[in-house]
Design a protein around this motif. Structure first.
Motif, PDB file in Angstrom:
ATOM      1  N   GLN A  85       1.104  -1.595   0.418  1.00  0.00           N
ATOM      2  CA  GLN A  85       0.050   0.143  -0.303  1.00  0.00           C
ATOM      3  C   GLN A  85       0.812   0.972  -0.093  1.00  0.00           C
ATOM      4  N   ALA A  86       2.004   1.050   0.423  1.00  0.00           N
ATOM      5  CA  ALA A  86       3.185   2.371   0.030  1.00  0.00           C
ATOM      6  C   ALA A  86       4.033   2.291  -0.900  1.00  0.00           C
ATOM      7  N   GLY A  90       3.314   3.991  -3.865  1.00  0.00           N
ATOM      8  CA  GLY A  90       3.437   5.260  -4.379  1.00  0.00           C
ATOM      9  C   GLY A  90       4.514   6.063  -3.134  1.00  0.00           C
ATOM     10  N   LEU A  91       4.166   5.651  -2.550  1.00  0.00           N
ATOM     11  CA  LEU A  91       4.992   6.631  -1.026  1.00  0.00           C
ATOM     12  C   LEU A  91       6.567   5.771  -1.086  1.00  0.00           C
ATOM     13  N   ARG A  92       7.081   4.812  -1.684  1.00  0.00           N
ATOM     14  CA  ARG A  92       7.997   4.659  -1.815  1.00  0.00           C
ATOM     15  C   ARG A  92       8.886   5.095  -2.932  1.00  0.00           C
ATOM     16  N   ARG A  93       7.931   5.150  -3.862  1.00  0.00           N
ATOM     17  CA  ARG A  93       8.124   5.951  -4.925  1.00  0.00           C
ATOM     18  C   ARG A  93       8.763   6.991  -4.838  1.00  0.00           C
ATOM     19  N   LEU A  94       7.971   8.071  -4.388  1.00  0.00           N
ATOM     20  CA  LEU A  94       8.247   9.681  -4.029  1.00  0.00           C
ATOM     21  C   LEU A  94       9.267   9.134  -3.355  1.00  0.00           C
ATOM     22  N   PHE A  95       9.935   8.939  -2.271  1.00  0.00           N
ATOM     23  CA  PHE A  95      10.287   9.295  -1.184  1.00  0.00           C
ATOM     24  C   PHE A  95      11.596   8.676  -1.831  1.00  0.00           C
TER      25      PHE A  95
END
Lengths: 253, 294
Positions: free
Chosen positions: B8-9, B11-16
């Motif tokens: 679920q994260a 997208g978050l990993r891609r961003l950070f």
């Protein structure tokens, strides 16, 4: 519909709490999405203001993996995560974090009937923490009423966040409860993805969904004689209550 | 909708999780201000802090590689012409510091064919170990008036020494780039300074004029003191921070390196070296030299 629109209090992009900063605790019943929403809000803050402007705290030492889950998000975001076991611990932690732009506190989910709710209310009251009550759109209206009544004692209850909007068949009961209790709706969550599935409330969409009728095949949709029967029963109850009151007795609730 | 290719994260990993590539260009209004020596020493200090540094060198003379005592034999141009591989052209001059000689290709950026551009972008996407910081040593004379690398970079540092001619030249450069290319933010590095107060005065002077004429906003990047150790080190083809770590110039380079890593990214659109090069090519196609000579 205009009445509902007027009655619904929401925030907009100018009053987004991640820009204004502050200390916010996400509270509410079990399984509504507090930890996931904390992560989404954290990402929102870090994306706009940088990792150094945010700190994460969890007071949930009860649920297995609660602290670890938040730590994983903290690692991805580059944000520190603190565990506060009790009121004293929380006070000390918040003291350390007093210069941080925003502090988000993930809390233990609990039944609104648990007396721990009032302890939590007291703990946050003592520490100047604003609370955001998380409400699941899939809950029954009467349960939500119960929940809000239990948390309404929070002097710093800023408002609410409505979660699982994607899973709810209808938004009518949850929005009704929010409007009736005059809670301000801060965010809406419509999925599990972090950070994508968190949005500022879209008023026209919410009101439209609330008034949208159930599908024709739904057993929950009132059809035929049912609306009449429901209203007749309600009218009979009201008449009954009125006669009791005028006879000098008290109405049983 | 749940996408089970990640969690679920995702997208978050891609961003950070992206390593934040930082690209800084060093330019000067004239020769002899100490630009290349600064780039060479700064690269060394960044490498000592654990960063992978790539120096893109636009200069034929006084190149950064020469400063490290490494002869320059090839140029990125030969990669574009398919005469050499990138690995043969890139020079590893010190642990963590690689130099890419690009003097010839930079002059011809605007006239590269589409195929050549593609080779350029592809090859820079495959420089082996990815770089954390790219320092561009910009050349003074450029057919387009100013290095496109300087315009495409996140930060442009103008190196100036505390004498009248250098200050005038630096101001002229700022004016040219500001009016011709609408680049309005620069950092000023004062080298060969006798005292911190002198350097500050140089910066204040030039910043005040640039601001009052509404030409550009100048930030003070710091100064490098005039230092005998620095001269000795360069004669030995070594970065001063390695030979004389306590020398004032070494300390200055070290704090400049730390500061550089914390400069805010103006627009947070950091997508790696290929993106930078694409932007670069795009820019060089559109630069109109007549605009600045008008």
């Amino acid at each position: 519909m205009g009445g509902a629109d007027r009655g619904l209090l929401t925030t907009d992009s100018e009053s987004d709490i991640v820009d204004r900063g502050g200390i916010y605790a996400l509270v509410g019943p079990t399984g509504v999405g507090k930890t996931t929403t904390t992560a989404k809000l954290a990402a929102r803050c870090v994306l706009r203001h940088g990792a150094r402007k945010l700190a994460l705290v969890t007071t949930d030492g009860y649920r297995i993996g609660a602290h670890e889950q938040l730590r994983i998000y903290g690692r991805i975001l580059g944000v520190s995560v603190h565990l506060a076991r009790d009121a004293a611990d929380l006070r000390a932690t918040l003291q350390d974090l007093q210069h941080t732009h925003m502090v988000l506190i993930d809390t233990m989910g609990m039944s609104q009937r648990d007396r721990l709710v009032s302890e939590q209310v007291a703990m946050f009251g003592d520490n100047d923490v604003k609370s955001l009550l998380l409400l699941s759109a899939t809950s029954r209206g009467d349960t939500l009423d119960d929940v809000i009544r239990a948390y309404n004692g929070l002097q710093n209850l800023a408002g609410c966040i409505l979660t699982k909007v994607d899973e709810a068949a209808s938004l009518a009961s949850s929005l009704d409860v929010i409007i009736r209790h005059r809670l301000r709706l801060y965010y809406v969550s419509n999925g599990q993805r972090v950070p994508e599935d968190l949005h500022l409330p879209n008023r026209p969409y919410l009101v439209h969904r609330a008034f949208r009728d159930l599908p024709e095949t739904s057993p929950h949709r009132l059809a035929g004689l049912e609306p009449g029967l429901m209203m007749a029963s309600a009218a009979a109850n009201a008449a009954n209550a009125a006669s009791i009151v005028s006879a000098g007795g008290t109405q049983r609730g | 909708m749940v996408n089970l290719r990640g969690d679920q994260a995702a997208g978050l990993r891609r961003l950070f999780s992206r390593p934040r590539l930082r690209i800084v260009t060093f330019a000067a209004g004239g020769v002899g201000v100490g630009k290349s020596i600064a780039v060479a020493n700064l690269a060394a200090c960044l490498a000592r802090q654990g960063k992978e540094v790539l120096v893109v060198d636009e200069n034929t003379d006084d190149s950064v590689a020469a400063y490290y005592g490494v002869p320059v034999r090839h140029d990125l141009q030969q990669v574009v012409h398919r005469e050499k591989s990138l690995a043969e052209v890139i020079l590893s001059v010190a642990p963590g510091v690689r130099v890419l000689p690009a003097a010839k290709v930079v002059k011809r950026l605007a006239s590269l064919s589409a195929a050549e551009q593609r080779i350029l972008v592809d090859s820079l996407g495959h420089i082996g170990r990815p770089a954390d910081v790219v320092l561009v040593d910009a050349s003074l004379d450029h057919p387009l008036g100013f290095s496109p690398l300087g315009l495409a970079a996140h930060d442009t540092v103008i190196v100036v020494s505390p004498n009248g001619a250098a200050i005038t030249d630096a101001y002229a450069l700022i004016k040219k780039v500001s009016l011709g290319y609408s680049r309005k933010n620069f950092r000023i590095l004062v080298s060969k300074a006798r005292a911190a107060s002198d350097a500050q005065a140089v910066y204040d002077n030039i910043a005040e004029v640039a601001h009052s004429r509404q030409l550009a906003r100048l930030d003070y990047a710091g100064h490098v003191p005039l230092d005998e150790s620095l001269r000795q080190a360069s004669r030995l083809c070594q970065p001063v921070a390695g030979l004389f770590p306590d020398a004032p110039s070494a300390r200055a380079y070290q704090s400049l390196a730390s500061a550089l890593l914390n400069w805010p990214n103006g627009d947070v659109d950091v997508r790696g070296l290929e993106h930078f090069v694409q932007q670069l090519l795009h820019l060089s196609q559109r630069l109109d030299p007549t605009a600045i000579y008008a």
